[in-house]
Design a protein around this motif. Structure first.
Motif, PDB file in Angstrom:
ATOM      1  N   ASN A 180      47.139   9.186 -40.402  1.00 55.15           N
ATOM      2  CA  ASN A 180      47.360   7.827 -40.908  1.00 55.15           C
ATOM      3  C   ASN A 180      46.511   6.787 -40.177  1.00 55.15           C
ATOM      4  N   LYS A 234      47.586  -1.918 -41.988  1.00 55.86           N
ATOM      5  CA  LYS A 234      48.076  -0.827 -42.828  1.00 55.86           C
ATOM      6  C   LYS A 234      49.547  -0.551 -42.542  1.00 55.86           C
ATOM      7  N   GLN A 237      51.880  -3.072 -44.153  1.00 52.46           N
ATOM      8  CA  GLN A 237      52.085  -2.871 -45.586  1.00 52.46           C
ATOM      9  C   GLN A 237      53.186  -1.864 -45.893  1.00 52.46           C
ATOM     10  N   THR A 238      53.599  -1.093 -44.897  1.00 56.68           N
ATOM     11  CA  THR A 238      54.671  -0.110 -45.103  1.00 56.68           C
ATOM     12  C   THR A 238      56.058  -0.729 -44.981  1.00 56.68           C
TER      13      THR A 238
END
Length: 293
Positions: A180, A234, A237-238
């Motif tokens: 990730n 990133k 955004q989760t």
């Protein structure tokens, strides 16, 4: 999720935090900015109990993780001998409480009723530091990877040791997280930016409810900053709950849904990032932004 109430932190005669109160709800992304020495990192370290607050309380998911502060509980103050003495002198209830709070008058021996209430708060609400730290992750300025371990060993150590996760499961999760952050194929010499990306993945391996970022790019060369910020974007955004101390103003404006401006150990302004950067209300915040934007 996290509630900070009236937090003070002194280092001898140096008053670093001066009555900071803060609420962090599930899914919040809070950017904390301010000049160097304003208390930003000390606030994060206090939330994770790496620093012991001088006064105030910290609550995580309804559990008290610091000793109760009697100055935050009026019923406790009313049970103290000092309060009784002030009332006997004819002082009204609220004035007596305010005098005690302002002048720091409470002593360890304030009577049985006072002690009983303090113990009851501990019994009803206190949770040990160990269990809380498992739910509050922290990413530091200087990575803090174990130098004698491989990237994968760094990733699986805490889940196996602390959470008792089986090795096979820990390795699978570690590989997923490394992928990730774009680090699955990097196992040998790492740049500063790569080390920080591994440090972020290692924090996530503990599956925390909230992650605290303490200036995660401050120790990096300028060309490495972007890659770390992209990883944090990133992650944002989760829906991960995050509190970030940063000097990257553009990043704070883009990622955060709330800005806190801290100076002199106090939160001087709090608000929406777009509004704050366009129209700061506090004079000190205006002066700070005028010098860096």
């Amino acid at each position: 999720m996290i509630e900070v109430k009236g937090l003070y932190k002194d280092f001898g005669a140096l008053h670093v935090l001066r009555g900071v109160s803060l609420n962090v709800e599930q899914g919040d992304i809070i950017s904390i900015i301010g000049p160097s020495g304003s208390g930003k990192s000390t606030l994060l370290r206090s939330i994770n109990l790496l620093e012991k607050p001088t006064y105030g309380e910290i609550w995580v998911e309804g559990k008290l993780i610091t000793p109760p502060d009697p100055y935050l509980h009026w019923d406790v103050i009313r049970a103290s001998k000092t309060y009784g003495e002030l009332r006997a002198q004819g002082m009204e209830d609220e004035l007596a409480i305010m005098k005690i709070k302002k002048e720091d008058l409470l002593k360890p021996r304030e009577g049985m009723a006072y002690q009983r209430l303090m113990k009851q708060i501990m019994k009803d609400h206190f949770e040990d530091t160990y269990s809380v730290r498992r739910r509050v992750g922290m990413v530091f300025q200087h990575f803090n990877l174990f130098p004698h371990m491989t990237v994968l060993e760094n990733m699986i150590y805490a889940p196996m040791k602390v959470n008792k996760v089986p090795k096979e499961q820990a390795v699978a999760k570690a590989r997923e997280l490394l992928d990730n952050v774009g680090m699955l194929s990097k196992i040998n010499k790492l740049s500063g930016g790569q080390k920080q990306r591994v440090a972020i993945a290692r924090t996530l391996a503990m599956e925390p409810d909230v992650v605290l970022f303490d200036e995660p790019t401050s120790a990096l060369d300028p060309e490495m900053v972007k890659e770390v910020l992209e990883v944090i974007k990133k992650l944002a955004q989760t829906g991960m709950t995050m509190v970030l101390v940063t000097h990257e103003m553009g990043f704070a404006r883009e990622v955060g849904d709330r800005i806190l401006f801290l100076d002199g150990g106090k939160i001087l302004e709090e608000g929406d990032p777009t509004e704050f950067f366009a129209h700061p209300k506090n004079e000190r915040a205006q002066n700070f932004l005028s010098k860096i934007l």
